[in-house]
Scaffold this active site. Structure first.
Site, PDB file in Angstrom:
ATOM      1  N   LYS A 116      -9.548  -2.148  -4.462  1.00 19.11           N
ATOM      2  CA  LYS A 116      -9.650  -1.269  -3.781  1.00 19.11           C
ATOM      3  C   LYS A 116      -9.984   0.143  -4.517  1.00 19.11           C
ATOM      4  O   LYS A 116      -9.430   0.140  -6.068  1.00 19.11           O
ATOM      5  CB  LYS A 116      -7.759  -0.627  -4.004  1.00 19.11           C
TER       6      LYS A 116
ATOM      7  N   LYS B 101     -11.747  -2.185  -0.087  1.00 23.11           N
ATOM      8  CA  LYS B 101     -11.249  -1.067   0.240  1.00 23.11           C
ATOM      9  C   LYS B 101     -12.114   0.058  -0.698  1.00 23.11           C
ATOM     10  O   LYS B 101     -11.307   0.083  -1.552  1.00 23.11           O
ATOM     11  CB  LYS B 101     -10.309  -0.653   0.607  1.00 23.11           C
TER      12      LYS B 101
HETATM   13  C1  PBG Z   1      -1.474   3.793  -0.441  1.00 22.48           C
HETATM   14  C2  PBG Z   1      -2.816   4.092   0.376  1.00 22.48           C
HETATM   15  C3  PBG Z   1      -3.774   4.774   0.271  1.00 22.48           C
HETATM   16  C4  PBG Z   1      -4.483   4.081   1.490  1.00 22.48           C
HETATM   17  C5  PBG Z   1      -3.838   2.999   1.669  1.00 22.48           C
HETATM   18  N1  PBG Z   1      -2.759   2.818   0.875  1.00 22.48           N
HETATM   19  C6  PBG Z   1      -3.824   6.152  -0.689  1.00 22.48           C
HETATM   20  C7  PBG Z   1      -4.301   5.872  -1.933  1.00 22.48           C
HETATM   21  O1  PBG Z   1      -4.014   4.674  -2.863  1.00 22.48           O
HETATM   22  O2  PBG Z   1      -4.119   6.744  -2.625  1.00 22.48           O
HETATM   23  C8  PBG Z   1      -5.792   4.640   1.714  1.00 22.48           C
HETATM   24  C9  PBG Z   1      -6.314   4.582   3.456  1.00 22.48           C
HETATM   25  C10 PBG Z   1      -6.473   5.394   3.742  1.00 22.48           C
HETATM   26  O3  PBG Z   1      -7.459   6.753   3.360  1.00 22.48           O
HETATM   27  O4  PBG Z   1      -6.989   5.249   5.311  1.00 22.48           O
HETATM   28  N2  PBG Z   1      -0.290   3.079  -0.372  1.00 22.48           N
END
Ligand code: PBG
Length: 348
Positions: free
Chosen positions: A216, A269
């Site tokens: 991520k 992601k």
């Molecule tokens: C954190 C989380 C995020 C997203 C999914 N889970 C936000 C972040 O890390 O700031 C982002 C998903 C998206 O942008 O569609 N719980």
């Protein structure tokens, strides 16, 4: 020159000659001539079975608020979300991913493990109404903390990794209790997968799996999600624990560690700007289900361009998702899921 090398050199030369000849090009084009031929030789395709629909659930009754930066995406209370899921199931969607947006946030994010929280209540309701639907729950603190960070903070206002692990374990168990099939620890907290696995096993939820947000990235593409979740950090950012967009090799290390700790699925992601990472993960971990998250910013870009008449929405979405499959993703989390399911069903 050895026999093998001679042979290789010969076939390369032969291919070059073929490529130069008209015959070779015609041979390729012949298979592109009709829709039927193209479908017959297609290498990657998106199926409704690949799609996971994210949902934002909130407290209250009768609540339905469209997210400004994500047209077509809503924050909904449990009673309303049920109707949306009914439409998704009717279109063939097999899985949903739940994010909770509580009315009240605090420093410890206590609403995240409340058995009466929006996610827990939604899980119970959905399990009853749609027993075959796969329920995935996001396991993170950022939507629940008043400071907006993905964990508890220490006295220096840094995320306290190990104290956070205990809360994540507690959230995961509450989600399993409520009916989650998979939990998805998404905060990039070190050793979160191991902590969640151990807690689920201890609580008797060996059957509940883990979808790990292995790679991520600290991405600006999450902007609209933070709008949806009212969850932007009130100070600082997440670069201290999310990955640097410049690194790909490190993603393999993250995924390897998650698998060692007990991850059942791994994820990259965002998706679009990271398809090279998807490809490398797919090659490195053959046989492990790989998820690509087509995030909020990717969705917002498409919606904005389509609304302006600058891009053909259906075709651009299908091209993007097909590219994710081609890069090696097995599953795709996407806000377009319901539209895609209908397009696939109705044909183009
Ligand atoms: C954190 C989380 C995020 C997203 C999914 N889970 C936000 C972040 O890390 O700031 C982002 C998903 C998206 O942008 O569609 N719980």
């Amino acid at each position: 020159m050895s026999d093998i090398r001679e042979k290789a050199a010969w076939s390369a030369e032969k291919l070059d000659q073929d490529a130069a000849s008209e015959n070779f090009t015609k041979r390729l084009r012949r298979l592109r001539r009709t829709q039927g031929l193209r479908a017959l030789v297609r290498e990657a395709r998106v199926s409704v079975d690949d799609l996971i629909l994210p949902l934002f659930v909130t407290d209250g009754v009768g609540v339905s608020e469209e997210v400004t930066s994500m047209p077509g995406v809503f924050r909904e209370s449990v009673d309303i979300v049920s109707a949306r899921v009914e439409r998704a199931v009717a279109a063939g969607i097999r899985a949903v991913l739940l994010f909770g947006i509580p009315d009240a946030k605090d420093a410890g994010g206590s609403a995240s493990y409340d058995p009466e929280g929006a996610v827990q209540r939604s899980l119970g309701m959905l399990k009853d109404r749609f027993p075959d639907l796969v329920l995935v729950a996001d396991t993170c603190l950022c939507e629940y903390t008043d400071h907006g960070h993905c964990g508890l903070l220490d006295e220096r206002a840094d995320v306290d990794n190990d104290a956070t692990l205990e809360v994540l374990a507690r959230i995961a168990v509450s989600q399993a209790e409520a009916g989650a099939d998979l939990v998805a620890p998404s905060g990039m907290i070190d050793r979160q997968v191991g902590a969640v696995r151990a807690a689920l096993d201890d609580a008797g939820y060996q059957r509940v799996g883990i979808m790990a947000y292995s790679a991520k990235y600290a991405s600006v593409f999450y902007g609209p999600f933070r709008d949806a979740a009212h969850g932007a950090p009130t100070f600082g950012d997440r670069r201290g624990h999310q990955m640097d967009p410049a690194n790909a090799g490190e993603a393999l290390r993250e995924a390897r560690q998650d698998l060692e700790e007990g991850a059942d699925l791994i994820m990259v992601k965002p998706a679009l700007a990271y398809l090279d990472v998807v490809r490398r993960m797919s090659d490195a971990f053959e046989g492990v289900p790989l998820v690509a998250y087509n995030v909020s910013g990717e969705y917002a870009m498409v919606k904005a361009a389509a609304a302006a008449g600058w891009l053909a929405e259906q075709r651009v979405v299908m091209e993007m998702l097909t590219a994710m499959k081609r890069a090696g993703a097995d599953l795709i989390i996407t806000y377009h899921a319901l539209d895609v399911a209908r397009w696939l069903r109705d044909g183009d």
